[in-house]
Enzyme design. Structure first.
Site: not given
Ligand code: NAD
Ligand code: UDP
Length: 363
Positions: A150, A175, A179
């Protein structure tokens, strides 16, 4: 390529699975559904006409991950028991054994505020879960990983646009540190063993939805992020948007971010799959343009024809004034660049919210 996708049922995961399938890749999906709905992947299957073998498992469960990666009998197959449960729809269909070429790793907890209240849960899930997954990958001989990092790792940037060479800062919450720690672990692993190939993708602000309106962002509870909040105001679930500060040193006083369409972001992962040298590389995935909160609201109003009531609220702790990417490296090295503009992001966010006012609901 055959690819394991963790966190596949989530927002970015589901969009990426769709793009992978459309590009002809084979996908096995893993998610513990702690923050997502199984329905997202059913819809991906309907949109693509392809099946997505789904394994309900937690990435912290190293033996479950190893079983999925190796297709060990009795654990991840159709007769799976214990920690690994396959969905009825794909049972028998296939979690084909072994042969994975890469893991795209989305699984993680991502709510910044919650991470401040529950740091151990965040470090255990994000950092501990990634270590367990990496161990399982190593044991299975699958050593190519694409990791969801991120822009938060840059902290308060010294200058914008932010290139990958900018120093990482001090994230203002657990958080962000999770990362940064995972990035370091992956860097160390790649340095220690040249068989590893690691892509660290630093996302800016993913928004929008697939243009079909069938899959999109479905946060649980009150949305933390700007666009889901605006969408829920537009659809009547919330009264007004609180603008967190209008006294930042930006053109209109509100925070400036690099919003990127989730479909563009998803395609960035496909581009990164093709890159193996050097064996650990960082790429920013952003558009290179920043928009203020008021500009985002105006674009949403234009796309939806709805007036969004706003009220100015105090700054949110930990927020920075301005953040946008220098995406040149991804363009030059991966041949990838974002194609959707802010209007398309807001049009697709609204299309999804309008078609699914309660998200995936209780499916
Ligand atoms: P999201 O919460 O929609 O998806 C994350 C998924 O991981 C969920 O389906 C959740 O059920 C699953 N999960 C969490 N812990 C788990 C575990 N221990 N075992 C198995 N599954 C697990 O989030 P997103 O927006 O799709 O983000 C995806 C990734 O991208 C994340 O790592 C997030 O930190 C990163 N990210 C997101 C953003 C954003 O703004 N959406 C920005 C930068 C980075
Ligand atoms: N924001 C806001 N009201 C909200 C949510 C966000 O004013 O309800 C602002 C926030 O202060 C920031 C921008 O919108 O300037 C983007 O916030 P978001 O949480 O979506 O992303 P991040 O802060 O992680 O970049």
């Amino acid at each position: 390529m055959k690819i394991l996708v963790t966190g596949a049922a989530g927002y970015i995961g589901s969009h990426t699975v769709l793009e992978l399938l459309e590009a002809g890749h084979d996908v096995v999906a893993v998610d513990n559904l702690c923050n997502s709905s199984r329905e997202s992947l059913r819809r991906v299957e309907a949109l693509t006409g392809r099946s997505v073998p789904f394994v309900e498992a937690d990435i912290r469960d190293e033996s479950a991950m190893r079983a999925v990666l190796t297709g060990a009998p009795g654990r991840a197959g159709p007769d799976a028991a214990g920690d690994v449960a396959e969905s009825p729809e794909s049972a028998g269909a296939t979690v084909p054994a072994g042969d994975f070429e890469a893991v795209i790793h989305f699984a993680g907890l991502k709510a910044v505020g919650e991470s401040t209240e529950q740091p151990l849960a965040y470090y255990e899930n994000n950092v501990g879960g990634t270590i367990a997954l990496l161990r399982a990958m190593d044991a299975a001989g699958v050593r190519r990983m694409i990791f969801s990092s991120s822009a938060t790792v840059y902290g308060d940037p010294v200058a914008v646009p932010i290139p990958e060479t900018a120093p990482v800062g001090s994230p203002s919450n657990p958080y962000g540190y999770s990362k940064l720690m995972i990035e370091q672990i992956l860097r160390d692993l790649a340095a220690a063993d040249p068989r590893w190939s690691v892509a660290l993708l630093r996302y800016f602000n993913p928004v929008g939805a697939h243009p079909s309106g069938r899959i999109g962002e479905d946060p649980r509870g009150i949305p933390n992020n700007l666009v889901p909040f605006i969408s829920q105001v537009a659809v009547g679930r919330r009264e007004a948007l609180s603008v967190f500060g209008d006294d930042y040193p930006t053109p209109d006083g509100t925070g400036v971010r690099d919003y990127i369409h989730v479909v563009d972001l998803a395609r960035g992962h496909l581009a990164a799959l093709g890159h193996t040298k050097p064996n650990c590389r960082i790429w920013n995935l952003g558009t290179g343009r920043g928009y203020s909160v008021y500009e985002a609201v105006a674009a949403f109003e234009k796309a939806s024809g709805q007036k969004i009531p706003v009220r100015v609220a105090p700054r949110r702790p930990g927020d920075i004034a301005t953040c946008y990417a220098d995406p040149t490296r991804a363009r030059d090295e991966l041949g990838w660049q974002a194609e959707h503009d802010l209007d398309a992001m807001m049009r697709d966010a609204w299309n999804w919210q309008q078609q699914n006012p309660d998200g995936y609901g209780e499916q």
